[in-house]
Write a protein that holds these residues in place. Structure first.
Motif, PDB file in Angstrom:
ATOM      1  N   ARG A 198       0.834  -1.374  -0.171  1.00 21.78           N
ATOM      2  CA  ARG A 198      -0.140   0.014  -0.152  1.00 21.78           C
ATOM      3  C   ARG A 198       0.760   1.244  -0.052  1.00 21.78           C
ATOM      4  O   ARG A 198       0.586   2.211  -0.870  1.00 21.78           O
ATOM      5  CB  ARG A 198      -0.817  -0.144   1.076  1.00 21.78           C
ATOM      6  N   CYS A 215       2.126   2.694  -3.211  1.00 19.30           N
ATOM      7  CA  CYS A 215       1.381   3.243  -4.252  1.00 19.30           C
ATOM      8  C   CYS A 215       0.962   4.679  -4.054  1.00 19.30           C
ATOM      9  O   CYS A 215       0.470   5.111  -2.801  1.00 19.30           O
ATOM     10  CB  CYS A 215      -0.385   2.362  -4.049  1.00 19.30           C
ATOM     11  N   ARG A 216       1.314   5.498  -4.870  1.00 16.36           N
ATOM     12  CA  ARG A 216       1.372   6.870  -4.719  1.00 16.36           C
ATOM     13  C   ARG A 216      -0.393   7.239  -4.882  1.00 16.36           C
ATOM     14  O   ARG A 216      -1.136   7.033  -5.641  1.00 16.36           O
ATOM     15  CB  ARG A 216       1.915   7.433  -5.930  1.00 16.36           C
ATOM     16  N   PRO A 217      -0.789   7.964  -4.000  1.00 15.20           N
ATOM     17  CA  PRO A 217      -2.148   8.598  -3.929  1.00 15.20           C
ATOM     18  C   PRO A 217      -2.284   9.606  -4.886  1.00 15.20           C
ATOM     19  O   PRO A 217      -1.228  10.305  -5.168  1.00 15.20           O
ATOM     20  CB  PRO A 217      -2.362   9.192  -2.366  1.00 15.20           C
ATOM     21  N   ARG A 223      -5.675   5.527  -3.690  1.00 12.30           N
ATOM     22  CA  ARG A 223      -4.625   4.764  -3.926  1.00 12.30           C
ATOM     23  C   ARG A 223      -4.969   3.397  -4.827  1.00 12.30           C
ATOM     24  O   ARG A 223      -5.832   2.618  -4.080  1.00 12.30           O
ATOM     25  CB  ARG A 223      -3.915   4.433  -2.606  1.00 12.30           C
TER      26      ARG A 223
END
Length: 120
Positions: free
Chosen positions: A6, A9-11, A21
């Protein structure tokens, strides 16, 4: 086996200010028929009412409280609630209270930006 962390994963921000995300999707994994994302709504935020012509969607609330609106009405939702959203059905979720509303969004077929129709 493919595992996506998580935190790697770039928001990104959506038009309505929610933070997304994308955890598993065709853009970052071997998954092709569905997608999984984490969404966060901060105090006072809501998504814009919209529907997906192709994708059916499931929201699963992880943290916080919210209000889910669909054609059949409105209901408060919280941790552990799973919400079924059939393709073509307008929906909107709003954050309630002081804690962030955090939920998983599962789409099948996988989420694509051109499969969103805003209704407000």
């Amino acid at each position: 086996m493919e595992i996506v962390a998580r935190d790697q994963c770039r928001p990104f921000k959506t038009e309505d200010g929610s933070e997304i995300r994308e955890l598993l999707a065709r853009r970052n994994s071997c998954i092709r028929q569905q997608s999984l994302a984490e969404a966060t709504l901060r105090a006072g935020q809501s998504t814009r009412a919209h529907f997906h012509p192709k994708a059916e969607e499931i929201y699963f609330i992880l943290h916080g409280r919210g209000k889910m609106r669909m054609e059949s009405g409105e209901r408060e939702v919280g941790p552990g609630n799973a919400i079924a959203i059939p393709a073509g059905h307008p929906h909107k979720i709003s954050q309630l209270g002081t804690e962030d509303l955090v939920f998983l969004c599962c789409c099948a077929p996988g989420y694509e930006p051109d499969d969103v129709v805003f209704t407000e």
